[in-house]
Design a protein around this motif. Structure first.
Motif, mmCIF file in Angstrom:
data_model
loop_
_atom_site.group_PDB
_atom_site.id
_atom_site.type_symbol
_atom_site.label_atom_id
_atom_site.label_comp_id
_atom_site.label_asym_id
_atom_site.label_seq_id
_atom_site.Cartn_x
_atom_site.Cartn_y
_atom_site.Cartn_z
ATOM 1 N N UNK A 1 0.789 -1.276 -0.165
ATOM 2 C CA UNK A 1 0.133 0.134 0.124
ATOM 3 C C UNK A 1 0.842 1.249 -0.055
ATOM 4 N N UNK A 2 2.024 1.308 0.139
ATOM 5 C CA UNK A 2 3.028 2.372 0.219
ATOM 6 C C UNK A 2 3.183 3.353 -0.968
ATOM 7 N N UNK A 3 2.998 4.567 -0.574
ATOM 8 C CA UNK A 3 3.380 5.699 -1.569
ATOM 9 C C UNK A 3 4.674 5.694 -1.758
ATOM 10 N N UNK A 4 4.800 6.466 -2.954
ATOM 11 C CA UNK A 4 6.245 7.121 -3.118
ATOM 12 C C UNK A 4 6.868 7.944 -2.280
ATOM 13 N N UNK A 5 8.215 8.208 -2.193
ATOM 14 C CA UNK A 5 8.931 9.139 -1.696
ATOM 15 C C UNK A 5 8.131 10.518 -1.904
ATOM 16 N N UNK A 6 8.305 11.353 -0.994
ATOM 17 C CA UNK A 6 7.440 12.847 -1.026
ATOM 18 C C UNK A 6 8.322 14.016 -1.784
ATOM 19 N N UNK A 7 9.648 14.047 -1.120
ATOM 20 C CA UNK A 7 10.653 14.969 -1.848
ATOM 21 C C UNK A 7 11.975 14.850 -0.975
ATOM 22 N N UNK A 8 13.083 15.240 -1.771
ATOM 23 C CA UNK A 8 14.340 15.234 -1.504
ATOM 24 C C UNK A 8 15.039 16.398 -1.694
ATOM 25 N N UNK A 9 16.132 16.762 -0.987
ATOM 26 C CA UNK A 9 17.023 17.420 -1.236
ATOM 27 C C UNK A 9 18.569 16.973 -0.993
ATOM 28 N N UNK A 10 19.224 16.888 -2.348
ATOM 29 C CA UNK A 10 20.527 16.324 -2.383
ATOM 30 C C UNK A 10 21.579 17.414 -2.872
ATOM 31 N N UNK A 11 22.397 17.860 -2.103
ATOM 32 C CA UNK A 11 23.453 19.177 -2.413
ATOM 33 C C UNK A 11 24.820 19.137 -1.599
ATOM 34 N N UNK A 12 25.750 19.703 -2.315
ATOM 35 C CA UNK A 12 27.061 19.735 -1.679
ATOM 36 C C UNK A 12 27.611 18.216 -1.147
ATOM 37 N N UNK A 13 27.517 17.194 -2.023
ATOM 38 C CA UNK A 13 27.942 16.026 -1.640
ATOM 39 C C UNK A 13 29.099 15.715 -2.565
ATOM 40 N N UNK A 14 29.897 14.784 -2.188
ATOM 41 C CA UNK A 14 30.946 14.132 -3.173
ATOM 42 C C UNK A 14 30.756 12.750 -3.653
ATOM 43 N N UNK A 15 30.429 12.035 -4.410
ATOM 44 C CA UNK A 15 30.021 10.848 -4.771
ATOM 45 C C UNK A 15 31.200 10.173 -5.733
ATOM 46 N N UNK A 16 31.800 9.147 -5.392
ATOM 47 C CA UNK A 16 32.584 8.688 -6.418
ATOM 48 C C UNK A 16 32.309 7.060 -6.297
ATOM 49 N N UNK A 17 33.000 6.349 -7.641
ATOM 50 C CA UNK A 17 32.854 4.839 -7.736
ATOM 51 C C UNK A 17 34.387 4.684 -7.920
ATOM 52 N N UNK A 18 34.821 3.451 -7.259
ATOM 53 C CA UNK A 18 36.395 3.212 -7.077
ATOM 54 C C UNK A 18 36.541 2.448 -8.584
ATOM 55 N N UNK A 19 37.732 2.717 -9.135
ATOM 56 C CA UNK A 19 38.231 1.950 -10.605
ATOM 57 C C UNK A 19 38.260 0.497 -10.223
ATOM 58 N N UNK A 20 37.851 -0.352 -11.104
ATOM 59 C CA UNK A 20 37.875 -1.848 -11.280
ATOM 60 C C UNK A 20 36.994 -2.389 -10.451
ATOM 61 N N UNK A 21 36.013 -1.950 -9.754
ATOM 62 C CA UNK A 21 35.236 -2.301 -8.974
ATOM 63 C C UNK A 21 34.026 -2.830 -9.850
ATOM 64 N N UNK A 22 32.786 -3.170 -9.056
ATOM 65 C CA UNK A 22 31.711 -3.925 -9.868
ATOM 66 C C UNK A 22 31.005 -2.828 -10.986
ATOM 67 N N UNK A 23 30.929 -1.671 -10.586
ATOM 68 C CA UNK A 23 30.262 -0.833 -11.588
ATOM 69 C C UNK A 23 31.267 0.276 -11.557
ATOM 70 N N UNK A 24 32.222 0.372 -12.427
ATOM 71 C CA UNK A 24 33.341 1.391 -12.515
ATOM 72 C C UNK A 24 32.615 2.798 -12.729
ATOM 73 N N UNK A 25 31.426 2.684 -13.706
ATOM 74 C CA UNK A 25 30.656 3.772 -13.897
ATOM 75 C C UNK A 25 29.119 3.424 -13.551
ATOM 76 N N UNK A 26 28.643 3.572 -12.433
ATOM 77 C CA UNK A 26 27.242 3.610 -12.197
ATOM 78 C C UNK A 26 26.392 4.302 -13.168
ATOM 79 N N UNK A 27 25.242 3.894 -13.119
ATOM 80 C CA UNK A 27 24.167 4.475 -13.841
ATOM 81 C C UNK A 27 23.775 5.879 -13.446
ATOM 82 N N UNK A 28 23.673 6.240 -12.188
ATOM 83 C CA UNK A 28 23.182 7.505 -11.650
ATOM 84 C C UNK A 28 23.733 7.647 -10.317
ATOM 85 N N UNK A 29 23.933 9.073 -10.235
ATOM 86 C CA UNK A 29 24.364 9.563 -8.701
ATOM 87 C C UNK A 29 22.851 9.658 -7.963
ATOM 88 N N UNK A 30 21.690 10.157 -8.642
ATOM 89 C CA UNK A 30 20.737 10.096 -7.742
ATOM 90 C C UNK A 30 19.655 9.651 -8.694
#
Length: 542
Positions: free
Chosen positions: A262-291
Motif C-alpha cells: 500500500x506504500x506511496x512514493x517518496x515525497x521529496x528530497x534535497x541532495x546537495x554539496x555532496x561528493x560521490x565516487x565509484x572506485x576504479x575496477x569495482x563492480x560498477x566502475x561507472x554507475x548509471x546515476x548519482x541520484x
C-alpha cells in the motif's frame, strides 16, 4: 550550586550518578524546562549493564558506556536520554541478535523520539557480530537501528557502523531528526532507509516545504560500500535532506509507488554539496546515476560525481509494468483510476504477431509518432506499455524491467490506447488530495505539479576531469518530460537551503570527549569469511 535529584529508587553501586548542566541552546532545542540532568556510568558495555543503566536514567540524563567490545543479543530501547560511548574506536557494540531465516533480523537499538527531551546516540561503534554477519545472514532485510516518533529532537552522531548484516538505520513516523558526522561501512546494503508517516498519505497531503526543518537531515557523514552498491533509500512519503556527505561506491535512491503493498512514493528530497565516487575496477566502475528519482519532487545541486553516467535519472516503473506485485496500484494502464486518464483514444486489433514491444495494425494509416507518450493496453494478456515511436502501421514501446512484463501482441489481440498523465506519485508531482485506509477506493488524487530541479553539478566518466554536465540529467520515460516534470541547470525558484550546520549539532556532550568524525573501521569486512559480490544485482534495484 548543583542540587542532586531525590529519587525513591536506590541505585546499584555499579551506577554512578553525576549532575550535569545542560546548555541553554540544548534546552531551547528541546523545549524542556529542566536545567539539570545527570550522568549514569554503565559498569560495562554489556547489554545487561547498559540496559540497567538506561532503566535508571531520567529524561535528559546521559548513560555513559565505557571502552570495550561487547556483543548484544537483544534489542535496547531508549528515549529522551543520551547514550554515549568513549569514542567510536573505543566503545564497540557487536550485533549478536538471533539470525532469522525468513530474512528479517532483529534491531539492536531503537530510538523512541516521542518527547521534547532530546534523544541522542554518540561516540559508539556498531559492528557486525561473530555469528550475525553478511556471510551467515546474506538476506537480512531488517534494520539494525530503528527510529520512530514524530518529535524531531533526536540525533545520531560521531558513530561508526561496521558492515552490519541488515540495513544500518531505518526511520519511520516522519522522524525528522539529524544523522551527522558518522562513518558508514556497508557491503551491498542500505545505509539509511527513510519512511514517512504510515503509508505516506499524510506526507503527500501536506504542503511541500523545501528548505525547512520538516525532513530527516543526513549531513557530514562518510559512506563506503565494499561492493560498490550501497545507498540511502527514501519511500512511503519520506522527506530527506542529504548534504555535505562523502560517498564511495554509493548512490541516493527514492522509491516510487511501485514499491509493493500500500506504500506511496517518496515525497521529496534535497541532495546537495555532496561528493560521490565509484572506485576504479569495482563492480560498477561507472554507475548509471548519482541520484535516482522514482517519485515525488527533488532538488539536486552542487554535487560532484566521479564515475557515474548521469547526475540524476528519473524513472517510473508503473508506466511499463502492470505488475501484480505493485498491489494495490498495479500498472498505469489507462484503466486504473489512481492515474489521470484520458478517455479511450483508440481501440483496435493486432493484425499480426510481432516482436516483443511492437504492435502491428495493417492499414492503420497513423501519422508518424502521433501516439508517442500514450499508453497501450493489451486486453488479452493484461500488459501495458508506453509508446516511444510509431509509423503508419506499427507502434514501438519502452521495454519493461522484467522479461514476463514485456508488452507483446499475437494476431487477434485487442488493445486500447489512452493518454495517461500525470501518473500517481510520478517524478515531478507534489501535494495531493487526502487518502486513508488499508484498501481505499481508487481515485485520482489531483496531485500538484512540483518539478524536479537539477543544477550546478559536476560529473566525470572513467575518472576524467570533472566538468559541468547539465545534459546528464534525463528520463527515458515519455511521461517524464524536460521543462515540465524536471528542469536542467535551473535553480528551483524561491528556494533557500535550511540552516547549516543543522541546529541539533549544538547539542553538547554531557561528558567531554574528542567528538571527532570517526574514520571507517579498519575491520570493515568480517575476517572469518570469503565475501563475494551477491549475484543477480540490478543496476536499478526495486
Amino acid at each position: 550550586m548543583y542540587i542532586m535529584k531525590s529519587k525513591a529508587l536506590k541505585l546499584p553501586a555499579s551506577l554512578v550518578r553525576q549532575p550535569v548542566l545542560f546548555s541553554a541552546v540544548c534546552l531551547l532545542l528541546a523545549g524542556w524546562s529542566q536545567a539539570r540532568a545527570a550522568v549514569i556510568n554503565a559498569a560495562s558495555g554489556s547489554f545487561v549493564n547498559v540496559s540497567n543503566a538506561v532503566a535508571h536514567a531520567a529524561p535528559g540524563d546521559t548513560v555513559l558506556i565505557p571502552a570495550g567490545t561487547n556483543g548484544w543479543a537483544s534489542e535496547l530501547t531508549i528515549g529522551s536520554i543520551t547514550l554515549q560511548g568513549a569514542g567510536a574506536g573505543s566503545t564497540v557494540i557487536m550485533d549478536e541478535t538471533p539470525i532469522v531465516s525468513s530474512g528479517s533480523g532483529t534491531p539492536i537499538l531503537q530510538l523512541s523520539a516521542t518527547s521534547n527531551v532530546p534523544t541522542r546516540v554518540t561516540q559508539i561503534q556498531f559492528a557486525h557480530g561473530v555469528g550475525n554477519n553478511i556471510t551467515t545472514f546474506p538476506n537480512n532485510y531488517g534494520a539494525e537501528i530503528v527510529v520512530y516518533g514524530q518529535n524531531p529532537n533526536w540525533r545520531i552522531d560521531h558513530c561508526a557502523f561496521n558492515v552490519m548484516s541488515g540495513k544500518t538505520i531505518r526511520l519511520g513516523d516522519d522522524a525528522f531528526g539529524l544523522i551527522d558526522h558518522n562513518a558508514f561501512t556497508t557491503f551491498d546494503r542500505i545505509s539509511i532507509e527513510v519512511f514517512g508517516s504510515g503509508y505516506g498519505d499524510v506526507d503527500w497531503a501536506a504542503p511541500t516545504q523545501f528548505g525547512s526543518a520538516n525532513a530527516l537531515y543526513i549531513e557530514d557523514n562518510t559512506f563506503v560500500d565494499g561492493n560498490n552498491f550501497g545507498w540511502v533509500d527514501v519511500s512511503s512519503g519520506g522527506r530527506a535532506v542529504f548534504r555535505h556527505n562523502t560517498c564511495n561506491g554509493f548512490y541516493f535512491n527514492t522509491h516510487g509507488s511501485e514499491t509493493s503493498q500500500r506504500y506511496r512514493s517518496a515525497r521529496y528530497v534535497e541532495v546537495y554539496n555532496n561528493s560521490f565516487s565509484y572506485a576504479v575496477g569495482q563492480q560498477y566502475q561507472n554507475f548509471y546515476t548519482m541520484v535516482d528519482v522514482r517519485g515525488g519532487s527533488a532538488v539536486v545541486f552542487s554535487n560532484t560525481a566521479v564515475g557515474y553516467w548521469s547526475v540524476t535519472s528519473l524513472n517510473y516503473y508503473r508506466a511499463t509494468d502492470n505488475d501484480t506485485g505493485f498491489f494495490p496500484w498495479f500498472g498505469a494502464t489507462g484503466l486504473r483510476a489512481w492515474d489521470s486518464n484520458s478517455p479511450a483514444l483508440l481501440t483496435g486489433t493486432a493484425s499480426a504477431s510481432a516482436a516483443t514491444n511492437v504492435l502491428v495494425v495493417a492499414g492503420a494509416n497513423w501519422t508518424t509518432n502521433q501516439w508517442v507518450g500514450c499508453t497501450v493496453y493489451n486486453n488479452v494478456n493484461a500488459l501495458c506499455g508506453i509508446v516511444t515511436a510509431n509509423d503508419s502501421s506499427s507502434m514501438q514501446f519502452m521495454g519493461s524491467r522484467r522479461a514476463w512484463l514485456q508488452l507483446g501482441f499475437t494476431a487477434g489481440d485487442t488493445f486500447t490506447v489512452h493518454k495517461v498523465y500525470p501518473m500517481l506519485d510520478q517524478p515531478g508531482r507534489g501535494q495531493s488530495d487526502s487518502l486513508s485506509g488499508d484498501s481505499p477506493t481508487p481515485v485520482w488524487l489531483h496531485e500538484a505539479s512540483e518539478p524536479v530541479y537539477i543544477w550546478g553539478n559536476q560529473r566525470s566518466v572513467n575518472y576524467n576531469v570533472l566538468t559541468a554536465q547539465p545534459a546528464t540529467v534525463g528520463s527515458q520515460y515519455p511521461n517524464i518530460q524536460l521543462n515540465r516534470d524536471f528542469f536542467n541547470d535551473i535553480p528551483r525558484p524561491n528556494y533557500s537551503p535550511y540552516t547549516y550546520p543543522h541546529p541539533l549539532t549544538l547539542l553538547t556532550n554531557a561528558v567531554a570527549n574528542t567528538n571527532t568524525v570517526p574514520a571507517p573501521p579498519t575491520n570493515s569486512i568480517p575476517a572469518t569469511n570469503n565475501l563475494a559480490p551477491p549475484t543477480g544485482l540490478n543496476v536499478r534495484p526495486l
